[in-house]
Design a protein around this motif. Sequence first.
Motif, PDB file in Angstrom:
ATOM      1  N   TYR A  17       0.836  -1.206   0.000  1.00  0.00           N
ATOM      2  CA  TYR A  17       0.000   0.000   0.000  1.00  0.00           C
ATOM      3  C   TYR A  17       0.867   1.251   0.000  1.00  0.00           C
ATOM      4  O   TYR A  17       2.042   1.215   0.371  1.00  0.00           O
ATOM      5  CB  TYR A  17      -0.919   0.024   1.235  1.00  0.00           C
ATOM      6  CG  TYR A  17      -2.009  -1.024   1.174  1.00  0.00           C
ATOM      7  CD1 TYR A  17      -3.214  -0.761   0.536  1.00  0.00           C
ATOM      8  CD2 TYR A  17      -1.813  -2.275   1.733  1.00  0.00           C
ATOM      9  CE1 TYR A  17      -4.205  -1.729   0.461  1.00  0.00           C
ATOM     10  CE2 TYR A  17      -2.799  -3.249   1.660  1.00  0.00           C
ATOM     11  CZ  TYR A  17      -3.996  -2.972   1.015  1.00  0.00           C
ATOM     12  OH  TYR A  17      -4.969  -3.933   0.938  1.00  0.00           O
ATOM     13  N   ASN A  66      -9.196   0.548  -1.471  1.00  0.00           N
ATOM     14  CA  ASN A  66      -8.721  -0.475  -2.409  1.00  0.00           C
ATOM     15  C   ASN A  66      -8.284   0.185  -3.714  1.00  0.00           C
ATOM     16  O   ASN A  66      -8.586   1.358  -3.970  1.00  0.00           O
ATOM     17  CB  ASN A  66      -9.848  -1.479  -2.684  1.00  0.00           C
ATOM     18  CG  ASN A  66     -10.174  -2.328  -1.472  1.00  0.00           C
ATOM     19  OD1 ASN A  66      -9.283  -2.876  -0.827  1.00  0.00           O
ATOM     20  ND2 ASN A  66     -11.461  -2.441  -1.152  1.00  0.00           N
ATOM     21  N   ASN A 150     -14.344  -6.593   7.571  1.00  0.00           N
ATOM     22  CA  ASN A 150     -14.670  -6.733   6.149  1.00  0.00           C
ATOM     23  C   ASN A 150     -15.033  -8.194   5.843  1.00  0.00           C
ATOM     24  O   ASN A 150     -14.653  -9.111   6.584  1.00  0.00           O
ATOM     25  CB  ASN A 150     -13.540  -6.207   5.249  1.00  0.00           C
ATOM     26  CG  ASN A 150     -12.185  -6.709   5.665  1.00  0.00           C
ATOM     27  OD1 ASN A 150     -12.087  -7.606   6.498  1.00  0.00           O
ATOM     28  ND2 ASN A 150     -11.141  -6.163   5.096  1.00  0.00           N
ATOM     29  N   PRO A 151     -15.761  -8.424   4.757  1.00  0.00           N
ATOM     30  CA  PRO A 151     -16.302  -9.765   4.506  1.00  0.00           C
ATOM     31  C   PRO A 151     -15.317 -10.712   3.803  1.00  0.00           C
ATOM     32  O   PRO A 151     -14.575 -10.299   2.907  1.00  0.00           O
ATOM     33  CB  PRO A 151     -17.487  -9.462   3.577  1.00  0.00           C
ATOM     34  CG  PRO A 151     -17.128  -8.202   2.887  1.00  0.00           C
ATOM     35  CD  PRO A 151     -16.241  -7.417   3.798  1.00  0.00           C
ATOM     36  N   GLU A 201      -8.726 -10.224  -3.521  1.00  0.00           N
ATOM     37  CA  GLU A 201      -9.281  -9.179  -2.659  1.00  0.00           C
ATOM     38  C   GLU A 201     -10.339  -8.355  -3.367  1.00  0.00           C
ATOM     39  O   GLU A 201     -10.129  -7.897  -4.498  1.00  0.00           O
ATOM     40  CB  GLU A 201      -8.174  -8.242  -2.181  1.00  0.00           C
ATOM     41  CG  GLU A 201      -7.438  -8.802  -0.994  1.00  0.00           C
ATOM     42  CD  GLU A 201      -6.577  -7.748  -0.323  1.00  0.00           C
ATOM     43  OE1 GLU A 201      -7.049  -6.612  -0.122  1.00  0.00           O
ATOM     44  OE2 GLU A 201      -5.428  -8.070  -0.018  1.00  0.00           O
ATOM     45  N   CYS A 210      -3.276 -11.142   2.525  1.00  0.00           N
ATOM     46  CA  CYS A 210      -4.385 -10.366   3.083  1.00  0.00           C
ATOM     47  C   CYS A 210      -4.460 -10.711   4.569  1.00  0.00           C
ATOM     48  O   CYS A 210      -4.674 -11.881   4.926  1.00  0.00           O
ATOM     49  CB  CYS A 210      -5.689 -10.711   2.366  1.00  0.00           C
ATOM     50  SG  CYS A 210      -7.115  -9.841   3.049  1.00  0.00           S
TER      51      CYS A 210
HETATM   52  N1  LIG Z   1      -9.795  -5.656   0.017  1.00  0.00           N
HETATM   53  C1  LIG Z   1     -10.233  -5.600   1.368  1.00  0.00           C
HETATM   54  C2  LIG Z   1      -9.522  -4.605   2.190  1.00  0.00           C
HETATM   55  C3  LIG Z   1      -8.082  -4.897   2.349  1.00  0.00           C
HETATM   56  C4  LIG Z   1      -7.780  -6.025   3.292  1.00  0.00           C
HETATM   57  C5  LIG Z   1      -6.324  -6.147   3.477  1.00  0.00           C
HETATM   58  N2  LIG Z   1      -5.535  -6.432   2.363  1.00  0.00           N
HETATM   59  C6  LIG Z   1      -5.886  -6.902   4.697  1.00  0.00           C
HETATM   60  O1  LIG Z   1      -4.673  -7.137   4.830  1.00  0.00           O
HETATM   61  O2  LIG Z   1      -6.672  -7.193   5.575  1.00  0.00           O
HETATM   62  C7  LIG Z   1     -11.729  -5.277   1.426  1.00  0.00           C
HETATM   63  O3  LIG Z   1     -12.257  -4.566   0.573  1.00  0.00           O
HETATM   64  O4  LIG Z   1     -12.372  -5.750   2.362  1.00  0.00           O
END
Ligand SMILES: N[C@@H](CCC[C@H](N)C(=O)O)C(=O)O
Length: 267
Positions: A17, A66, A150-151, A201, A210
Amino acid sequence: MINKIKFTKMHGAGNDYIYVDVTKYPIVAPERKAIEWSKYHTGIGSDGLILIGTSEIADFSMRIFNADGSEAMMCGNGSRCVGKYVYEYGLTHQTEITLETLAGIKVLKLNIENSKVTSVTVDMGTPLEIERIRLEGKYPLQSTRISMGNPHLVTFVEDITSINLSETGPELERYPLFPDRTNVEFAQIIDKDKIRMRVWERGSGITQACGTGACATAVAAFENGLTGRKCDIIMDGGTVTIEWEQASGHILMTGPATKVFDGEIEN
Ligand SMILES: N[C@@H](CCC[C@H](N)C(=O)O)C(=O)O
């Protein structure tokens, strides 16, 4: 209006990121910047954009966007990198930090060697909405859905190399059961405390790791009687250790946080 934004590129187990301290460099339309800057050929190149700010209820705040500009509630790998950022850039001397996210306040414990943060343990809170489901149609999978803020949709398979993630990932992300879309994990049990996992993702596509997905995978494995409460999740870009504490019901995630480079970009 500040014309140049200083940013830092960091990754946690390969989940990369762009980090911006918005107390110094406010960003007006982060959704748009996430799309523009995440592009590999014409931008900086990343899985998304993370904003580090102040908070009235915690030491710092984190917002995550994202690569498609959508805002997520939480980022596991990103939260570890935020811990490294605020410590190494002198925004705090604390080695225990509270972080406000859209999924609540997370507690980070920094592991320091020679004044550098080498790894971080994040208290990710309690997994929610754990449900075993059977998908229908083109992908009749036996899966587990879990919210880590998040899901996530986790599916265990015999052989992870047999999964065509670039084809199944986007289809399952938008499967009708998930109106908010979902992150998609395929996982193979290696032994009682090791899982190989790959992820698609939501909003970013295939990434090398992730953090919230690793937590969801460990929870699904335990719930399905496949592992114990503590295990390593081995992803394309690296490994994190997940422990589901019995006493608190909280998930503890430990993993690396790595700085790649500092940069400056036109706003
Ligand atoms: N893409 C995910 C958000 C990012 C999650 C991340 N990479 C992690 O390390 O937890 C979403 O939209 O929920």
